[in-house]
Structure formats: structure tokens, C-alpha cells
Design an enzyme around this catalytic site. Structure first.
Site, PDB file in Angstrom:
ATOM      1  CD  GLN A  81     -41.582 -15.262  11.556  1.00 46.93           C
ATOM      2  OE1 GLN A  81     -41.542 -15.077  10.345  1.00 46.93           O
ATOM      3  NE2 GLN A  81     -40.626 -14.841  12.364  1.00 46.93           N
ATOM      4  CG  HIS A 134     -30.594 -20.548  20.154  1.00 46.61           C
ATOM      5  ND1 HIS A 134     -30.045 -20.659  18.890  1.00 46.61           N
ATOM      6  CD2 HIS A 134     -31.631 -19.689  20.017  1.00 46.61           C
ATOM      7  CE1 HIS A 134     -30.721 -19.903  18.052  1.00 46.61           C
ATOM      8  NE2 HIS A 134     -31.690 -19.303  18.710  1.00 46.61           N
ATOM      9  N   GLY A 163     -38.907 -21.829  21.363  1.00 50.55           N
ATOM     10  CA  GLY A 163     -39.157 -20.443  21.794  1.00 50.55           C
ATOM     11  C   GLY A 163     -38.043 -19.928  22.685  1.00 50.55           C
ATOM     12  CG  ASN A 164     -34.907 -17.777  21.211  1.00 46.95           C
ATOM     13  OD1 ASN A 164     -34.237 -18.752  21.492  1.00 46.95           O
ATOM     14  ND2 ASN A 164     -34.920 -17.228  19.991  1.00 46.95           N
ATOM     15  CG  ASP A 198     -27.626 -21.999  16.900  1.00 49.44           C
ATOM     16  OD1 ASP A 198     -27.827 -20.826  16.544  1.00 49.44           O
ATOM     17  OD2 ASP A 198     -28.273 -22.559  17.799  1.00 49.44           O
ATOM     18  N   GLY A 242     -47.759 -22.246  19.736  1.00 53.31           N
ATOM     19  CA  GLY A 242     -47.467 -21.112  18.860  1.00 53.31           C
ATOM     20  C   GLY A 242     -47.786 -21.456  17.415  1.00 53.31           C
ATOM     21  CD  GLN A 245     -46.642 -23.878  26.570  1.00 55.49           C
ATOM     22  OE1 GLN A 245     -45.579 -24.255  26.100  1.00 55.49           O
ATOM     23  NE2 GLN A 245     -47.386 -22.948  25.981  1.00 55.49           N
TER      24      GLN A 245
END
Ligand code: NAD
Ligand code: LMR
Length: 329
Positions: A16, A188, A131-132, A160, A12, A113
């Protein structure tokens, strides 16, 4: 002594978080000011051009520690020789998408991956999933990498943890550096449990110092747990620089250790400690030394904490069962 470069793979890379992360890795914040790095960027084919642009900017920084950048849309290439793998790219939830759809879409990313890490990464690879849904994506990747020790797959709850540090420092009128032994437990997600019962503020117990259960239950916990959503609401995009910063912190601590008298929070495969079913990737209090982590043992868990840890762990178990049902584990 000249050190060998460490291969750091970032997925990724054109996103951002990637943009906020890569420059800090290349400038030595991930591993240390004397550790050269080679970056290997993984992107989907349509985003390769944007990744090339970021690589041009990295070149233009003339970072002394950056020994090379490779860009690929093939996980088998991008994870080749990876010592550190930062799995940032994920499928965001879009309108009308059910939770199961999201888990399935991410399975399509994290399973291949994981397999590529299994087949091509260096023997000492350390994996952080950002990544969520991060904990469950880490579980999917781990399941696809049976030859890599399971404990090398971790999920990020350091953001967190950092959020909780600042909220507690503000409440107690102290500096974040005065706070020790804070813990994020669980997933998370909004069910996570930031625990201050074992934390210290300037050497004194944090819960006793605060002495305000209403603040704890109605302000502190929801503020930390829902901070991601609050950032999206305010910024119109999810947290990026703070997430990149937390990823740097997570790996830096894992590699370089926790300071004496403190611990951190990491999403790691449970060994059954604190009643968290073995194998779930859940956040725990951990100390790190010599490139490994250990769960802090022997903490008394009161009823207030027990109920909240159990609720978040229950959510993790449901996510695991859902991806198992999809054949991803
Ligand atoms: P983004 O959409 O800006 O970037 C994601 C990038 O991933 C895109 O460039 C996309 O092309 C790429 N990508 C998608 N599929 C890929 C694949 N199969 N291989 C390689 N690259 C792929 O998103 P972002 O803001 O950078 O956030 C990334 C993820 O991090 C999101 O899932 C977000 O929810 C999550 N996040 C986690 C935390 C945390 O604390 N764990 C915090 C903030 C954000
Ligand atoms: C965050 O905690 O900021 C993110 O995980 C929020 C999100 O959904 O991307």
C-alpha cells in the site's frame, strides 16, 4: 541540458505504501521536476503480478520524467545501479509473533538487501528504510554493506516530524509553514520524542508560546508517538499515503537541502552526538546541503528532554542487542 536518469529502487512495490509512492516518484516529487527517473521494483515472487499491474498504471500515466520500469524478485537485479533505494517492504507483525521473531524475520529481508546494495548499487547510493522496525532494519542492512559509507543508511522519522508539525500548528493556531526547528529524537516507535523546546512558531520559541507542560506531556507527545497505532485503529491498515509522502520529503530534503533557518528529522547513524551511542541509527535534528546531512550541534537539552531521549535510545540499544544476538550484525 538533458540530465541522466536517476535509478530509484523501491522494495515492497506492490504494497500500500508502494502504491502511494511510485506515482509521486515518477511525477518528479522525489528528486525534482527536471530529473528523469528509472524505477526498479523489488517484490516477493507471489506479488510480482500485482507489481506488474502497478507498472501498467505507471505506463498509462505517460509521465514525462519516467524513463523505464523494471520489476524483479531478485535483490541483486533490483538494486543494480541504484542511486536511491527505498526499502519499504518488510514483514509485518502477525498474531502471536514475539518481538524477537519479528526482528529475525526482518533480518531475513534486510540482510540480503544490504548485501545486494553493497555489491550492485551505484557509488552514490542513498538508502531510506521505511519498513518497520525501521531504525533497526536500517542497521541490519548497513551491517551487510561494509563497502557503502555507513551514513548512507537512514531510517524514516519524517512522518513523525510532519505529524508533530501539524499538532503544534493546530495548538498554536498557526500554519505548518510558520513552524521551524522541530525535532524527533530516537526510535520510530512509541518511545520517540518530539521536541518543541528549540522549535519556533512564527519566530518565537514554541515551548514558551505554548506554555502548557500538561499539554506537552499528556497530549502532544503521546498523540505524535502513538499516531501510527491510532491510524491502524481508525483505518484498519497502517498509514500509507502519509508514509509515502514522508518518504518523498525525506529523500527530497536529503538531495535538495533544508531551507535556511530550519532543520528536519532523520534517523541516521549516531556519531555520539547528544550522548547517543555511536553507530545506533537514531533520529536527530539535521540540516542537509549538497546531498549530505549534518547533525545540528550545540542544542541545550533540558531534563525533560534528556529523560525522553535516553528512554528511546535505550530501546534502540535493546533492539540492536537483540539483532546482534541473532547474528544479524
Ligand atoms: P504492505 O503489507 O501493504 O506492503 C508491503 C509489501 O512488501 C508487500 O507487497 C510485500 O509483498 C512486500 N515484501 C515483503 N517482503 C519483501 C521482500 N523481501 N522484498 C520485497 N518486497 C517484500 O505494507 P505497507 O503498508 O506498504 O507498509 C510497509 C512497511 O512500512 C511496514 O513495515 C510498515 O510498518 C512500515 N511503515 C513505516 C512507517 C514509518 O514512518 N517509518 C510508516 C508507515 C508504515
Ligand atoms: C506509522 O507510524 O504509521 C507506522 O509505522 C505504524 C506501523 O506500525 O506500521
Amino acid at each position: 541540458m538533458t540530465r541522466n536518469a536517476v535509478n530509484v529502487t523501491v522494495t515492497g512495490a506492490a504494497g500500500q505504501i508502494g502504491y502511494a509512492l511510485l506515482f509521486r516518484i515518477a511525477s518528479g516529487h522525489l528528486l525534482g521536476p527536471d530529473v528523469p527517473v528509472k524505477l526498479r521494483l523489488l517484490e516477493i515472487t507471489p506479488a510480482l503480478g500485482a507489481a506488474e499491474g502497478t507498472a501498467m498504471e505507471l505506463d498509462d500515466c505517460a509521465f514525462p520524467l519516467l524513463e523505464g520500469i523494471e520489476i524483479s524478485d531478485d535483490p541483486n537485479v533490483a538494486f543494480d545501479g541504484a542511486n536511491v533505494a527505498l526499502l519499504v517492504g518488510a514483514r509485518p507483525r502477525t498474531k502471536g509473533m514475539e518481538r524477537g521473531d519479528l526482528l529475525e524475520a526482518n533480518g531475513g529481508i534486510f540482510k540480503p538487501q544490504g548485501r545486494a546494495i553493497n555489491d550492485h548499487a551505484a557509488d552514490d547510493v542513498k538508502v531510506l528504510v521505511v519498513g518497520n522496525p525501521a531504525n533497526t532494519n536500517a542497521l541490519i542492512a548497513q551491517a551487510a554493506a561494509p563497502d557503502v559509507p555507513a551514513e548512507r543508511f537512514t531510517a524514516m522519522t519524517r512522518l513523525d516530524h510532519n505529524r508533530a508539525l501539524t499538532q503544534l500548528a493546530k495548538k498554536t493556531g498557526t500554519a505548518v509553514t510558520d513552524i521551524r526547528k522541530l525535532t524527533i529524537w530516537g526510535n520510530h516507535s512509541a518511545t520517540q520524542y518530539p521536541d518543541i523546546f528549540h522549535a519556533e512558531v512564527a519566530g518565537k520559541n514554541a515551548a514558551e508560546t505554548v506554555n502548557d507542560e500538561t499539554w506537552l506531556a499528556d497530549e502532544f507527545i503521546p498523540t505524535v508517538a502513538k499516531r501510527g497505532a491510532a491510524i491502524i485503529e481508525a483505518r484498519g491498515a497502517s498509514s500509507a499515503a502519509s508514509a509515502a509522502n514522508a518518504a518523498i520529503d525525506h529523500v527530497h530534503t536529503w538531495v535538495n537541502g533544508t531551507p535556511a533557518g530550519d532543520w528536519t528529522s532523520m534517523g541516521i547513524p549516531s556519531d555520539g552526538s547528544y550522548g547517543v551511542p555511536e553507530g545506533l541509527i537514531s533520529s536527530f535534528p539535521v540540516t542537509c546541503a549538497d546531498g549530505t546531512y549534518k547533525i545540528v550541534q550545540g542544542l541545550d537539552i533540558n531534563d525533560f528532554s534528556r529523560a525522553r531521549i535516553d528512554a528511546s535510545v535505550q530501546e534502540l540499544a535493546e533492539e540492536r542487542d537483540a539483532v546482534r544476538g541473532l547474528g544479524l550484525l
